[in-house]
Design a protein around this motif. Structure first.
Motif, PDB file in Angstrom:
ATOM      1  N   LYS A   1      54.472  39.678  78.465  1.00  0.00           N
ATOM      2  CA  LYS A   1      53.749  38.520  79.004  1.00  0.00           C
ATOM      3  C   LYS A   1      54.698  37.569  79.739  1.00  0.00           C
ATOM      4  CE  LYS A   1      49.746  38.739  76.038  1.00  0.00           C
ATOM      5  NZ  LYS A   1      48.837  38.033  75.146  1.00  0.00           N
ATOM      6  N   LEU A   2      55.929  37.476  79.286  1.00  0.00           N
ATOM      7  CA  LEU A   2      56.907  36.665  80.005  1.00  0.00           C
ATOM      8  C   LEU A   2      57.177  37.266  81.384  1.00  0.00           C
ATOM      9  CD1 LEU A   2      59.395  35.825  77.121  1.00  0.00           C
ATOM     10  CD2 LEU A   2      57.856  34.247  78.286  1.00  0.00           C
ATOM     11  N   GLU A   3      57.256  38.583  81.454  1.00  0.00           N
ATOM     12  CA  GLU A   3      57.441  39.255  82.746  1.00  0.00           C
ATOM     13  C   GLU A   3      56.241  39.001  83.651  1.00  0.00           C
ATOM     14  OE1 GLU A   3      58.791  41.047  85.983  1.00  0.00           O
ATOM     15  OE2 GLU A   3      59.992  40.553  84.219  1.00  0.00           O
ATOM     16  N   MET A   4      55.048  39.062  83.087  1.00  0.00           N
ATOM     17  CA  MET A   4      53.848  38.794  83.880  1.00  0.00           C
ATOM     18  C   MET A   4      53.861  37.351  84.395  1.00  0.00           C
ATOM     19  SD  MET A   4      49.851  39.328  82.957  1.00  0.00           S
ATOM     20  CE  MET A   4      49.723  40.986  83.598  1.00  0.00           C
ATOM     21  N   ALA A   5      54.323  36.422  83.567  1.00  0.00           N
ATOM     22  CA  ALA A   5      54.419  35.029  84.006  1.00  0.00           C
ATOM     23  C   ALA A   5      55.339  34.911  85.222  1.00  0.00           C
ATOM     24  CB  ALA A   5      54.926  34.148  82.863  1.00  0.00           C
ATOM     25  N   ARG A   6      56.448  35.647  85.200  1.00  0.00           N
ATOM     26  CA  ARG A   6      57.370  35.631  86.354  1.00  0.00           C
ATOM     27  C   ARG A   6      56.699  36.231  87.582  1.00  0.00           C
ATOM     28  NH1 ARG A   6      60.971  36.257  81.990  1.00  0.00           N
ATOM     29  NH2 ARG A   6      60.859  38.527  81.962  1.00  0.00           N
ATOM     30  N   GLU A   7      55.906  37.287  87.390  1.00  0.00           N
ATOM     31  CA  GLU A   7      55.190  37.899  88.511  1.00  0.00           C
ATOM     32  C   GLU A   7      54.170  36.934  89.115  1.00  0.00           C
ATOM     33  OE1 GLU A   7      53.519  41.603  87.173  1.00  0.00           O
ATOM     34  OE2 GLU A   7      55.490  42.390  86.605  1.00  0.00           O
ATOM     35  N   PHE A   8      53.655  36.018  88.299  1.00  0.00           N
ATOM     36  CA  PHE A   8      52.685  35.039  88.770  1.00  0.00           C
ATOM     37  C   PHE A   8      53.354  33.760  89.264  1.00  0.00           C
ATOM     38  CE2 PHE A   8      49.662  37.870  87.027  1.00  0.00           C
ATOM     39  CZ  PHE A   8      48.439  37.551  87.611  1.00  0.00           C
ATOM     40  N   GLY A   9      54.676  33.735  89.291  1.00  0.00           N
ATOM     41  CA  GLY A   9      55.369  32.607  89.898  1.00  0.00           C
ATOM     42  C   GLY A   9      56.209  31.746  88.985  1.00  0.00           C
ATOM     43  N   ALA A  10      56.284  32.050  87.705  1.00  0.00           N
ATOM     44  CA  ALA A  10      57.133  31.253  86.816  1.00  0.00           C
ATOM     45  C   ALA A  10      58.585  31.405  87.258  1.00  0.00           C
ATOM     46  CB  ALA A  10      56.973  31.710  85.369  1.00  0.00           C
TER      47      ALA A  10
END
Length: 151
Positions: A5-14
């Motif tokens: 989920k942290l990786e997904m957050a980065r993919e969404f712009g985090a």
């Protein structure tokens, strides 16, 4: 706390992510990373200790927004003096404080224009017969978002 989920957050712009399971003091880490605290913090899981972390991550005049729905007896603790001295705010939001007649057309336009990623959030779809599995996966945190499709 979930690396996927942290990786997904980065993919969404985090631009930065912190695994809370690996940090002794999440708020202190966030304040150090941001040079004094964030302007906005969102608590989305309904846990009193996480509400306190969100609030304690704020900088001066920051706002912590509680979206998560907690258990009825769950509580949080903050240092009351920080409300006036740091001009912080702690507020709740029920269903995103949406005004459907105004907000939904705008969100739909953003989605249709490719500026609001929603499809990418759905990591698995389930049939109605798979509903028990969907709830087990929800409990395990294995999806960003699981969707039950009624056909």
């Amino acid at each position: 706390m979930n690396p996927a989920k942290l990786e997904m957050a980065r993919e969404f712009g985090a631009t930065h992510t912190i695994n809370a399971a690996e940090e002794e003091n999440v708020a202190k880490t966030i304040k150090k990373l941001t040079g004094g605290g964030v302007d906005y913090a969102f608590e989305c899981i309904g846990v009193g200790d996480v509400v306190a972390q969100a609030y304690n991550s704020l900088g001066k005049a920051g706002v912590a927004v509680v979206l998560g729905v907690s258990k009825p007896k769950d509580e949080t603790t903050i240092r009351t003096l920080t409300l006036p001295s740091d001009e912080r705010e702690l507020k709740g939001s029920w269903f995103g404080s949406a005004r459907p007649q105004h907000d939904f057309p705008r969100l739909l336009a953003l989605y249709r224009g490719g500026k609001l990623k929603l499809d990418e959030l759905i990591t698995r779809t389930y049939s109605i017969d798979e509903a028990p599995q969907a709830f087990e996966d929800l409990k395990a945190g294995s999806n960003a978002r699981g969707v039950i499709v009624f056909d």
